[in-house]
Design an enzyme around this catalytic site. Sequence first.
Site, PDB file in Angstrom:
ATOM      1  N   HIS A 197       0.504  -1.161  -0.124  1.00 26.90           N
ATOM      2  CA  HIS A 197      -0.071   0.042   0.015  1.00 26.90           C
ATOM      3  C   HIS A 197       0.973   1.187   0.157  1.00 26.90           C
ATOM      4  O   HIS A 197       1.883   1.076   0.739  1.00 26.90           O
ATOM      5  CB  HIS A 197      -1.193   0.067   1.400  1.00 26.90           C
TER       6      HIS A 197
ATOM      7  N   LYS B 251      -6.410  -0.068  -8.003  1.00 25.00           N
ATOM      8  CA  LYS B 251      -7.752   1.111  -7.346  1.00 25.00           C
ATOM      9  C   LYS B 251      -8.103   2.559  -8.115  1.00 25.00           C
ATOM     10  O   LYS B 251      -7.290   2.278  -8.683  1.00 25.00           O
ATOM     11  CB  LYS B 251      -7.057   1.162  -5.375  1.00 25.00           C
TER      12      LYS B 251
ATOM     13  N   CYS C 168      -4.579  12.257  -2.603  1.00 23.15           N
ATOM     14  CA  CYS C 168      -3.409  11.757  -1.121  1.00 23.15           C
ATOM     15  C   CYS C 168      -2.526  11.036  -1.884  1.00 23.15           C
ATOM     16  O   CYS C 168      -1.390  11.515  -1.106  1.00 23.15           O
ATOM     17  CB  CYS C 168      -4.088  11.621  -0.026  1.00 23.15           C
ATOM     18  N   TYR C 169      -2.734  10.400  -2.437  1.00 22.54           N
ATOM     19  CA  TYR C 169      -1.718   9.795  -3.106  1.00 22.54           C
ATOM     20  C   TYR C 169      -0.676  10.146  -3.970  1.00 22.54           C
ATOM     21  O   TYR C 169       1.081   9.557  -4.150  1.00 22.54           O
ATOM     22  CB  TYR C 169      -1.743   8.068  -3.427  1.00 22.54           C
TER      23      TYR C 169
ATOM     24  N   ARG D 280      -2.720   1.526  -4.123  1.00 25.26           N
ATOM     25  CA  ARG D 280      -2.498  -0.267  -4.621  1.00 25.26           C
ATOM     26  C   ARG D 280      -2.369  -0.695  -6.166  1.00 25.26           C
ATOM     27  O   ARG D 280      -3.791   0.921  -6.617  1.00 25.26           O
ATOM     28  CB  ARG D 280      -3.279  -0.948  -3.865  1.00 25.26           C
TER      29      ARG D 280
ATOM     30  N   ASP E 175      -9.784  14.503  -2.920  1.00 22.14           N
ATOM     31  CA  ASP E 175      -9.456  13.589  -3.243  1.00 22.14           C
ATOM     32  C   ASP E 175      -9.932  13.017  -4.921  1.00 22.14           C
ATOM     33  O   ASP E 175      -8.895  12.752  -5.813  1.00 22.14           O
ATOM     34  CB  ASP E 175     -10.385  12.367  -2.771  1.00 22.14           C
TER      35      ASP E 175
ATOM     36  N   HIS F 251      -6.160  16.096   2.134  1.00 18.93           N
ATOM     37  CA  HIS F 251      -6.002  16.273   0.649  1.00 18.93           C
ATOM     38  C   HIS F 251      -5.666  17.632   0.720  1.00 18.93           C
ATOM     39  O   HIS F 251      -4.468  16.953  -0.386  1.00 18.93           O
ATOM     40  CB  HIS F 251      -7.435  15.572  -0.175  1.00 18.93           C
TER      41      HIS F 251
ATOM     42  N   ASP G 235      -6.411   8.906  -6.214  1.00 15.74           N
ATOM     43  CA  ASP G 235      -6.611   9.800  -5.190  1.00 15.74           C
ATOM     44  C   ASP G 235      -5.843  10.662  -4.545  1.00 15.74           C
ATOM     45  O   ASP G 235      -4.504  10.192  -4.938  1.00 15.74           O
ATOM     46  CB  ASP G 235      -6.396   8.436  -3.483  1.00 15.74           C
TER      47      ASP G 235
ATOM     48  N   ASP H 189     -10.848  18.747   1.791  1.00 14.91           N
ATOM     49  CA  ASP H 189     -11.028  18.456   3.352  1.00 14.91           C
ATOM     50  C   ASP H 189      -9.014  18.706   3.693  1.00 14.91           C
ATOM     51  O   ASP H 189      -8.566  19.223   2.872  1.00 14.91           O
ATOM     52  CB  ASP H 189     -11.207  17.070   3.429  1.00 14.91           C
TER      53      ASP H 189
END
Length: 545
Positions: free
Chosen positions: A278, A345, A350-351, A342, A430, A440, A348, A437
């Site tokens: 992850h 998936k 944040c990644y 991952r 996201d 993020h 997003d 938020d």
Amino acid sequence: MATSTDPFHTLLSLPHRPLNDEANPTPTSVEESYVESDIHDVLRPYTTVSPDVSPGPILRRKAHLAFIGKLLAKPLPAAYVAFDSTRPWLLYWSLHTYTLLGHPVDEKLKMRAVSTLLSCQDVDKGGFGGSPGHIGHLMATYAAINALCIVGGPGAVPSRQECEQVSAGKTTLAKLGKAGWDGIDRKKLYAWMMRLKQPDGSFTVHEGGEVDVRASYCVWCIATLTGTGTRELFEGMSDFLASCQSYEGGLSSTSFPTYNPNLQLDNSSPRPALGEAHGGYAFCAAAAYLGLSLLEDPLHSSASSSSTAPERRQRLDVRKLTRWTLGLQCPFPSQGGGYKGRINKLVDGCYSWFSGAGMWGVVESLQQVEKETTTSHKNASPSAAPLTIPELWDRPALQAYILCVAQSIPSDCSTPAEAAASTAEGGLRDKPGKKADAYHTCYNLAGLSAAQHVVRPCRETREFCYKSWKGAEEKEENEELRRRVFSSMLGFNLAPGREKIVLGHHDGSGKGDGARNEVLPTHPVLNVGFVQVRGMMLWAYGQEA
């Protein structure tokens, strides 16, 4: 005027290739199709206008600062009652956003933040909890120390009367010499972290809690910034971190140790990683592993072996980690160029940090350390040309995701200029359809920073910091290790030969959209601004002028 070399419009010219589920839809593929459709709608305004008249995306600074300003106002909206146990995190995300955007923190906010953060300290057992009165937790402590690094300074905690003077604008925390860092009980903090340490080199997140690889990362960052690292604290960490590498090449949350009948750790037995690789776990494990790896820098080889870095039996396979990380960037334009946590998936925001720019900063640094070590073993000349690390990821595409997809554009704004001036719908998200938020917002901007500025370990800077070390009059225990931590974590610099890339138009004056889109660099391991890291480490290691 945009040209054929403009990276943003070059990206937009790529063919749109939607997901092909081979006529066998699954819940995952259906959701992926919805996300791709949403991203396609967000990008459409940029593709339907000629590049000559359509500017690149613009970072909506005013809106993001307004969004964070509301979160830092008193009191928080009622919906945030569920975040009562994450107060240090809310402050870290918000304050680091200010740092990345180059926005100063006013004295009143500094005073409130320092007071709130220190009120979360577990004065009996050590560490920081998520709220006043909570037990110490490594994740909360990491956030609290990072936030104090940003807004705090040398000195004790200001008294109530002094706080009132700061609030009235009569003085500042720096002038008082009471900016809070001396309020961190470092002896109890260290003793608490040692109690969390397990025989296999791992850490539990709190006393009686679960083992988690992110806890090891938190320990590394906390010990680095507060100057509390020792050989005993770091012993076995590298082995544990490397054992969390899965067959995929990424890293999972923990691994399964084997103990003999006498309850002693059996290092000769296989130690399988537990769970799926992850992005969040992988970044934390790899970043802590990088920090420990830098302690073995050959430039320190003349140091006494009794104080060298902890011995390592198991090593991280950087090549496998590189291959796994390569598969996490989502293709542009169908999925926007962002990152997922991952394999298979959804993208997003944040990644952008954990799997994307932040991860590549760590992976490329690990590649560099390996090459430097190999070169040193071959007795190469110290004046050899800088090592070149191939760039395997698309920096402009990630910036396009952050600026086009993770930002929302108010419906009443018809031009990018209007959107940039508006303070409505601030914060980053996201993906389309999700609300913005602080979490993020922080990690999207951290990813943007690391995609613009290539900051990597610099041998010359490390050596300068190492040689500039001012030792104590009486030799301290662990001084050599402290000196290495100090020089290695401050020994980062812009990588030679890796140009700064800021997505957006430049008008030649340095004031175009590209200039407005630039954010400040962040530390690749600690994810805090360099000025702030240097200030706290000078204090923590007794290296102040």
